[in-house]
Write a protein that holds these residues in place. Sequence first.
Motif, PDB file in Angstrom:
ATOM      1  N   LYS A 174    -134.568  -8.382 -46.068  1.00 23.41           N
ATOM      2  CA  LYS A 174    -135.484  -9.464 -46.395  1.00 23.41           C
ATOM      3  C   LYS A 174    -136.736  -8.913 -47.067  1.00 23.41           C
ATOM      4  N   GLU A 175    -137.183  -9.641 -48.090  1.00 27.85           N
ATOM      5  CA  GLU A 175    -138.432  -9.268 -48.735  1.00 27.85           C
ATOM      6  C   GLU A 175    -139.604  -9.717 -47.871  1.00 27.85           C
ATOM      7  N   THR A 176    -140.514  -8.812 -47.578  1.00 23.03           N
ATOM      8  CA  THR A 176    -141.696  -9.170 -46.798  1.00 23.03           C
ATOM      9  C   THR A 176    -142.789  -9.711 -47.724  1.00 23.03           C
ATOM     10  N   SER A 177    -143.708 -10.465 -47.141  1.00 19.49           N
ATOM     11  CA  SER A 177    -144.805 -11.018 -47.941  1.00 19.49           C
ATOM     12  C   SER A 177    -145.682  -9.898 -48.508  1.00 19.49           C
ATOM     13  N   LEU A 178    -145.823  -8.818 -47.726  1.00 20.77           N
ATOM     14  CA  LEU A 178    -146.631  -7.688 -48.212  1.00 20.77           C
ATOM     15  C   LEU A 178    -145.978  -7.037 -49.419  1.00 20.77           C
ATOM     16  N   ALA A 179    -144.633  -6.917 -49.384  1.00 21.23           N
ATOM     17  CA  ALA A 179    -143.915  -6.320 -50.514  1.00 21.23           C
ATOM     18  C   ALA A 179    -144.047  -7.194 -51.753  1.00 21.23           C
ATOM     19  N   ARG A 180    -143.967  -8.517 -51.550  1.00 18.00           N
ATOM     20  CA  ARG A 180    -144.105  -9.417 -52.701  1.00 18.00           C
ATOM     21  C   ARG A 180    -145.511  -9.322 -53.300  1.00 18.00           C
ATOM     22  N   GLN A 181    -146.506  -9.249 -52.420  1.00 18.82           N
ATOM     23  CA  GLN A 181    -147.883  -9.137 -52.913  1.00 18.82           C
ATOM     24  C   GLN A 181    -148.096  -7.838 -53.673  1.00 18.82           C
ATOM     25  N   ALA A 182    -147.385  -6.796 -53.259  1.00 17.76           N
ATOM     26  CA  ALA A 182    -147.519  -5.503 -53.926  1.00 17.76           C
ATOM     27  C   ALA A 182    -146.632  -5.402 -55.160  1.00 17.76           C
ATOM     28  N   GLY A 183    -145.839  -6.456 -55.409  1.00 24.85           N
ATOM     29  CA  GLY A 183    -144.964  -6.446 -56.580  1.00 24.85           C
ATOM     30  C   GLY A 183    -143.699  -5.632 -56.382  1.00 24.85           C
ATOM     31  N   ILE A 184    -143.362  -5.347 -55.112  1.00 24.91           N
ATOM     32  CA  ILE A 184    -142.152  -4.556 -54.827  1.00 24.91           C
ATOM     33  C   ILE A 184    -140.988  -5.513 -54.602  1.00 24.91           C
ATOM     34  N   THR A 185    -139.942  -5.384 -55.390  1.00 29.44           N
ATOM     35  CA  THR A 185    -138.768  -6.261 -55.257  1.00 29.44           C
ATOM     36  C   THR A 185    -137.658  -5.554 -54.494  1.00 29.44           C
ATOM     37  N   GLN A 186    -136.951  -6.335 -53.684  1.00 30.77           N
ATOM     38  CA  GLN A 186    -135.829  -5.813 -52.905  1.00 30.77           C
ATOM     39  C   GLN A 186    -134.544  -6.344 -53.528  1.00 30.77           C
ATOM     40  N   ASP A 187    -133.860  -5.488 -54.290  1.00 30.13           N
ATOM     41  CA  ASP A 187    -132.667  -5.928 -55.021  1.00 30.13           C
ATOM     42  C   ASP A 187    -131.403  -5.863 -54.172  1.00 30.13           C
ATOM     43  N   ILE A 188    -131.340  -4.947 -53.223  1.00 24.16           N
ATOM     44  CA  ILE A 188    -130.136  -4.798 -52.394  1.00 24.16           C
ATOM     45  C   ILE A 188    -130.188  -5.790 -51.237  1.00 24.16           C
ATOM     46  N   VAL A 189    -129.212  -6.680 -51.184  1.00 21.03           N
ATOM     47  CA  VAL A 189    -129.192  -7.728 -50.161  1.00 21.03           C
ATOM     48  C   VAL A 189    -128.580  -7.205 -48.862  1.00 21.03           C
ATOM     49  N   MET A 190    -127.418  -6.549 -48.969  1.00 24.54           N
ATOM     50  CA  MET A 190    -126.728  -6.039 -47.776  1.00 24.54           C
ATOM     51  C   MET A 190    -125.669  -5.038 -48.193  1.00 24.54           C
ATOM     52  N   HIS A 191    -125.013  -4.430 -47.191  1.00 24.80           N
ATOM     53  CA  HIS A 191    -123.922  -3.486 -47.429  1.00 24.80           C
ATOM     54  C   HIS A 191    -122.685  -3.913 -46.641  1.00 24.80           C
ATOM     55  N   LEU A 192    -121.527  -3.610 -47.188  1.00 25.28           N
ATOM     56  CA  LEU A 192    -120.249  -3.821 -46.506  1.00 25.28           C
ATOM     57  C   LEU A 192    -119.514  -2.492 -46.439  1.00 25.28           C
ATOM     58  N   ALA A 193    -119.014  -2.158 -45.253  1.00 28.48           N
ATOM     59  CA  ALA A 193    -118.156  -0.983 -45.085  1.00 28.48           C
ATOM     60  C   ALA A 193    -116.751  -1.473 -44.778  1.00 28.48           C
ATOM     61  N   ILE A 194    -115.773  -1.099 -45.615  1.00 32.80           N
ATOM     62  CA  ILE A 194    -114.413  -1.637 -45.507  1.00 32.80           C
ATOM     63  C   ILE A 194    -113.475  -0.539 -44.999  1.00 32.80           C
ATOM     64  N   PHE A 195    -112.643  -0.891 -43.995  1.00 34.08           N
ATOM     65  CA  PHE A 195    -111.733   0.062 -43.369  1.00 34.08           C
ATOM     66  C   PHE A 195    -110.318  -0.489 -43.323  1.00 34.08           C
ATOM     67  N   HIS A 196    -109.342   0.417 -43.379  1.00 34.63           N
ATOM     68  CA  HIS A 196    -107.962   0.128 -42.985  1.00 34.63           C
ATOM     69  C   HIS A 196    -107.831   0.453 -41.502  1.00 34.63           C
ATOM     70  N   VAL A 197    -106.937  -0.265 -40.804  1.00 34.28           N
ATOM     71  CA  VAL A 197    -106.621   0.097 -39.427  1.00 34.28           C
ATOM     72  C   VAL A 197    -105.201   0.658 -39.373  1.00 34.28           C
ATOM     73  N   PHE A 198    -104.908   1.411 -38.303  1.00 36.46           N
ATOM     74  CA  PHE A 198    -103.564   1.974 -38.053  1.00 36.46           C
ATOM     75  C   PHE A 198    -103.044   2.805 -39.229  1.00 36.46           C
ATOM     76  N   PRO A 199    -103.520   4.012 -39.424  1.00 38.97           N
ATOM     77  CA  PRO A 199    -104.650   4.620 -38.719  1.00 38.97           C
ATOM     78  C   PRO A 199    -105.977   4.189 -39.335  1.00 38.97           C
ATOM     79  N   LEU A 200    -107.056   4.463 -38.610  1.00 41.29           N
ATOM     80  CA  LEU A 200    -108.390   4.097 -39.088  1.00 41.29           C
ATOM     81  C   LEU A 200    -108.746   4.948 -40.305  1.00 41.29           C
ATOM     82  N   LYS A 201    -108.946   4.273 -41.456  1.00 35.09           N
ATOM     83  CA  LYS A 201    -109.279   4.980 -42.702  1.00 35.09           C
ATOM     84  C   LYS A 201    -110.379   4.211 -43.415  1.00 35.09           C
TER      85      LYS A 201
END
Length: 510
Positions: A174-201
């Motif tokens: 989440k972009e904080t109000s302080l970051a917005r005031q400082a002109g700092i943008t947060q481009d990365i929203v989230m991360h996903l880690a994807i796995f296979h099971v049996f076996p875990l890969k």
Amino acid sequence: MMAPYQRKRSVSTTDLLSRRSRGIRDAGTIIRHNMKLLRAILLQDNRDFIKVWSKTSKSTIMYENGKIYFENYQNCYSCVHSQPHILYKLPKKSKVEKFEDALLCQSPLDKTLPSLSDHKPSLLALTANNWLYRLSPETGEELQRVYLSSKHKFRYLSWDVSQEMFYVKSVQNKETSLARQAGITQDIVMHLAIFHVFPLKIVGILEINKKVFGSGVTDVVLSQGVLVVSHSNKSVKLYSFEHILKKHLTEKLTLGQQSSLLGGKTVGDVPFGIPVNIQITECPPVLFEVSCSNNAIQIGGYPWHYIYTPPHKRHNGTHHICSLKDSTLATNGIQNMNCCSLESDGIFFHPDDSGRIVHLGPTNINVLKILGELNSGLPSKVDIDFSMETHRNNHPSSQVTVTSSGRTVKRRFHQLDDDPEHETFRMVEYEDELDLLAVVVTNGEEGEGRASIRLHDNLSGKLLRTVDLDEPWDETYRHELFFDKDTIVHIAQKNTNFCCHVYKLKAARR
């Protein structure tokens, strides 16, 4: 001694074993035969579901596949036998080690895997400090652990393809109000880690970036190989994860092996974790896009259709069923219960893979079928396969009341369709092995809310029997119900506590 083999005839046990040794499959036939027997026994008049066990907890209770989890997955009880019994209690964990989420993995029957432990069922557990554990569901023993990241806070576990591929989702940045005031943008929203099971890969970690997917991204899920991205303007866009993987995978990773993305450090070890190896540099082709209320869309049926509610006020309470091929609205494709209730009606594709749709309202349940040909130029049609209705006194209460002084008072509101004083549908569960629909019905006509479970034939909707629950049903709080062969599990919240009630199929009390 004779043993069953298929439906038409019987063979000797020796012949049956010989057929098995030659690879002639009969396991599925035996299981189906056993489930038909269990269904017949369950529906007999001399059998009842009897409450055998109850337990309360101050934390959320979870049930899955014959196991009940208490104290945030720390304590596990088995429901397989006539009465639940404890399987294991894990040592108390600190706040940073607590389990955030978990998934239960069943063992594969069609694969030969490298180690014996890979064949066993396991509980995948995500901790608050970013460890992914693989535990034995029978003993709680640690089978494997993987450190995810020291940079991203992971919080959620979900299936992409059930029992084949899962993903771990981070919290949103989440972009904080302080970051917005400082002109700092947060481009990365989230991360996903994807796995296979049996076996875990590990398949890889990807980041959801506003520069690629747009500035209005609000949520992302992965389902059946499709990356689903929701936006603040009510639009939902679908992308092929296979396409993303082919085009943007920078390096294949192996747990426990070194990676150049980590400067030669080991993948899954502290403090390095797993690097981002799926670098999406440009927006992938959009497979499908639709604007919908609450960013909610469901895809299923045959031919493929989708269900959504357009994001306009005049469409509130309606569900539109359209062809996925060209977005043509099906004939009779706008479903509306026209109900006045606190809880909105629900609609979903039937979990039996028949392509049907279940539409649940407070007084009606409609099981719908889609009629249409794959390559036909005509729009498909939605018909009612069968319906269920509550039994209510059709004597509406008077809208006018006369007081003791003779003054006439007119009520401003009609009674709600899901008023707890009247018989009301609450939820529908499908027992796939017995091919039964379990419909929860509540009724508070006698002052205290009570619930019963009506068991209906899945194909015809015919009512086969009714099971009354012993405990009260307070609709003010959340309830969950699970119907699993000879077991019914009811999990209810009461104030700040939770209670689990277990019913077992037994000979009827006389």
